[in-house]
Design a protein around this motif. Structure first.
Motif, mmCIF file in Angstrom:
data_model
loop_
_atom_site.group_PDB
_atom_site.id
_atom_site.type_symbol
_atom_site.label_atom_id
_atom_site.label_comp_id
_atom_site.label_asym_id
_atom_site.label_seq_id
_atom_site.Cartn_x
_atom_site.Cartn_y
_atom_site.Cartn_z
ATOM 1 N N ALA A 1 0.858 -1.188 0.000
ATOM 2 C CA ALA A 1 0.000 0.000 0.000
ATOM 3 C C ALA A 1 0.899 1.245 0.000
ATOM 4 O O ALA A 1 1.977 1.231 0.611
ATOM 5 C CB ALA A 1 -0.891 -0.004 1.240
ATOM 6 N N PRO A 2 0.484 2.328 -0.683
ATOM 7 C CA PRO A 2 1.301 3.547 -0.737
ATOM 8 C C PRO A 2 1.699 4.072 0.648
ATOM 9 O O PRO A 2 2.835 4.504 0.841
ATOM 10 C CB PRO A 2 0.402 4.545 -1.464
ATOM 11 N N GLU A 3 0.776 3.999 1.616
ATOM 12 C CA GLU A 3 1.122 4.495 2.956
ATOM 13 C C GLU A 3 2.186 3.616 3.617
ATOM 14 O O GLU A 3 2.985 4.097 4.424
ATOM 15 C CB GLU A 3 -0.113 4.631 3.854
ATOM 16 N N ASP A 4 2.238 2.325 3.259
ATOM 17 C CA ASP A 4 3.275 1.442 3.801
ATOM 18 C C ASP A 4 4.642 1.773 3.203
ATOM 19 O O ASP A 4 5.659 1.704 3.902
ATOM 20 C CB ASP A 4 2.926 -0.021 3.558
ATOM 21 N N ILE A 5 4.655 2.153 1.936
ATOM 22 C CA ILE A 5 5.913 2.552 1.297
ATOM 23 C C ILE A 5 6.424 3.843 1.937
ATOM 24 O O ILE A 5 7.611 3.974 2.255
ATOM 25 C CB ILE A 5 5.733 2.741 -0.228
ATOM 26 N N ARG A 6 5.544 4.788 2.152
ATOM 27 C CA ARG A 6 5.934 6.048 2.798
ATOM 28 C C ARG A 6 6.473 5.784 4.211
ATOM 29 O O ARG A 6 7.486 6.342 4.615
ATOM 30 C CB ARG A 6 4.752 7.017 2.852
ATOM 31 N N GLN A 7 5.795 4.917 4.952
ATOM 32 C CA GLN A 7 6.250 4.592 6.315
ATOM 33 C C GLN A 7 7.608 3.879 6.276
ATOM 34 O O GLN A 7 8.473 4.140 7.110
ATOM 35 C CB GLN A 7 5.222 3.738 7.051
ATOM 36 N N LEU A 8 7.775 2.996 5.322
ATOM 37 C CA LEU A 8 9.066 2.317 5.148
ATOM 38 C C LEU A 8 10.169 3.347 4.937
ATOM 39 O O LEU A 8 11.208 3.311 5.599
ATOM 40 C CB LEU A 8 9.006 1.346 3.960
ATOM 41 N N ALA A 9 9.935 4.275 4.017
ATOM 42 C CA ALA A 9 10.934 5.305 3.716
ATOM 43 C C ALA A 9 11.229 6.158 4.949
ATOM 44 O O ALA A 9 12.386 6.451 5.251
ATOM 45 C CB ALA A 9 10.458 6.180 2.562
ATOM 46 N N ARG A 10 10.191 6.525 5.667
ATOM 47 C CA ARG A 10 10.372 7.345 6.880
ATOM 48 C C ARG A 10 11.173 6.574 7.936
ATOM 49 O O ARG A 10 12.112 7.096 8.528
ATOM 50 C CB ARG A 10 9.007 7.765 7.431
ATOM 51 N N ASP A 11 10.800 5.316 8.167
ATOM 52 C CA ASP A 11 11.496 4.500 9.164
ATOM 53 C C ASP A 11 12.966 4.294 8.802
ATOM 54 O O ASP A 11 13.841 4.388 9.669
ATOM 55 C CB ASP A 11 10.827 3.126 9.309
ATOM 56 N N ARG A 12 13.219 4.009 7.535
ATOM 57 C CA ARG A 12 14.606 3.763 7.110
ATOM 58 C C ARG A 12 15.424 5.049 7.192
ATOM 59 O O ARG A 12 16.582 5.043 7.608
ATOM 60 C CB ARG A 12 14.659 3.173 5.695
ATOM 61 N N TYR A 13 14.839 6.163 6.805
ATOM 62 C CA TYR A 13 15.520 7.458 6.914
ATOM 63 C C TYR A 13 15.907 7.725 8.368
ATOM 64 O O TYR A 13 17.060 8.034 8.675
ATOM 65 C CB TYR A 13 14.620 8.570 6.379
ATOM 66 N N GLU A 14 14.943 7.565 9.266
ATOM 67 C CA GLU A 14 15.210 7.840 10.681
ATOM 68 C C GLU A 14 16.227 6.864 11.258
ATOM 69 O O GLU A 14 17.089 7.252 12.053
ATOM 70 C CB GLU A 14 13.903 7.811 11.473
ATOM 71 N N SER A 15 16.163 5.619 10.855
ATOM 72 C CA SER A 15 17.093 4.611 11.348
ATOM 73 C C SER A 15 18.533 4.921 10.929
ATOM 74 O O SER A 15 19.453 4.880 11.746
ATOM 75 C CB SER A 15 16.678 3.227 10.825
ATOM 76 N N HIS A 16 18.723 5.238 9.658
ATOM 77 C CA HIS A 16 20.077 5.542 9.166
ATOM 78 C C HIS A 16 20.595 6.859 9.742
ATOM 79 O O HIS A 16 21.780 6.979 10.048
ATOM 80 C CB HIS A 16 20.115 5.530 7.639
ATOM 81 N N ARG A 17 19.709 7.827 9.912
ATOM 82 C CA ARG A 17 20.125 9.093 10.523
ATOM 83 C C ARG A 17 20.584 8.857 11.961
ATOM 84 O O ARG A 17 21.628 9.362 12.382
ATOM 85 C CB ARG A 17 18.987 10.106 10.492
ATOM 86 N N ALA A 18 19.835 8.063 12.708
ATOM 87 C CA ALA A 18 20.198 7.782 14.101
ATOM 88 C C ALA A 18 21.526 7.038 14.198
ATOM 89 O O ALA A 18 22.354 7.344 15.061
ATOM 90 C CB ALA A 18 19.088 6.975 14.773
ATOM 91 N N ARG A 19 21.734 6.078 13.312
ATOM 92 C CA ARG A 19 22.998 5.339 13.351
ATOM 93 C C ARG A 19 24.158 6.269 13.005
ATOM 94 O O ARG A 19 25.194 6.242 13.657
ATOM 95 C CB ARG A 19 22.973 4.158 12.410
ATOM 96 N N ALA A 20 23.995 7.113 12.001
ATOM 97 C CA ALA A 20 25.063 8.060 11.640
ATOM 98 C C ALA A 20 25.342 9.022 12.789
ATOM 99 O O ALA A 20 26.507 9.310 13.097
ATOM 100 C CB ALA A 20 24.687 8.824 10.369
ATOM 101 N N ASP A 21 24.295 9.506 13.432
ATOM 102 C CA ASP A 21 24.482 10.394 14.583
ATOM 103 C C ASP A 21 25.246 9.674 15.698
ATOM 104 O O ASP A 21 26.102 10.261 16.363
ATOM 105 C CB ASP A 21 23.138 10.895 15.101
ATOM 106 N N GLY A 22 24.949 8.401 15.893
ATOM 107 C CA GLY A 22 25.665 7.603 16.890
ATOM 108 C C GLY A 22 27.129 7.456 16.546
ATOM 109 O O GLY A 22 28.002 7.519 17.421
ATOM 110 N N TYR A 23 27.422 7.272 15.256
ATOM 111 C CA TYR A 23 28.825 7.187 14.823
ATOM 112 C C TYR A 23 29.542 8.502 15.093
ATOM 113 O O TYR A 23 30.707 8.512 15.479
ATOM 114 C CB TYR A 23 28.916 6.843 13.343
#
Length: 174
Positions: A107-129
């Motif tokens: 579903a389109p809303e699931d794709i948007r949520q996937l993108a949001r979750d992955r963006y936030e996850s990678h941002r958090a890991r980079a901030d941790g580094y």
């Protein structure tokens, strides 16, 4: 010998450790880019003891804790492995990317949520580094700093990919 064998040998070059201490060392360092079952850190040292690459001392009384240290033969095995060519292709196992590949079934809303979750996850890991950098710089470990630099670059690049994808979804919804 397998990759876990070399992880144990490499971690023991920083000093003797119990399996639990090895797990802690891995979690704060290579665990950021080398995934494996940490239960292997409880089994592998015994195998390396049997091979003569690691020594073991057992605490008298109490829980009879085992502490491991690398032998000269273990240092030689690690050095030989480090000198071997490393030509294999880098493997990327990203569940988010796998889900995106099959996105036509979502579903389109699931794709948007996937993108949001992955963006936030990678941002958090980079901030941790970024936060880890000062700690590693204080130890003056040039090679650990280089691995952190690549990890940071990777995370910022993937973070940017997902941010761009979110922007694309805003401009051109599915």
């Amino acid at each position: 010998m397998n990759a876990t064998s070399y992880v144990v040998l490499g971690m023991l070059t920083y000093g003797p450790a119990t399996s639990y201490q090895l797990k802690q060392r891995v979690a704060g360092t290579i665990g950021n880019f080398w995934a494996f079952a940490h239960s292997q850190l409880y089994d592998e040292p015994a195998r390396l003891v049997a091979a003569g690459l690691v020594n073991q001392s057992v605490e008298q009384g109490g829980r009879r804790k085992r502490t491991y240290s690398i032998t000269d033969d273990g240092r030689k095995a690690l050095a030989d492995w480090l000198a071997e060519p490393t030509l294999e292709q880098t493997e990327v196992r990203d569940t988010g990317l796998l889900k995106l590949f099959f996105g036509t079934q979502a579903a389109p809303e699931d794709i948007r949520q996937l993108a949001r979750d992955r963006y936030e996850s990678h941002r958090a890991r980079a901030d941790g580094y970024d936060l880890q950098r000062a700690e590693i710089e204080a130890r003056a470990d040039r090679w650990q700093l280089k691995t952190l630099e690549l990890g940071l670059r990777y995370e910022r690049t993937v973070e940017r990919f997902w941010k761009d994808f979110l922007d694309e979804l805003d401009r051109d919804p599915p």
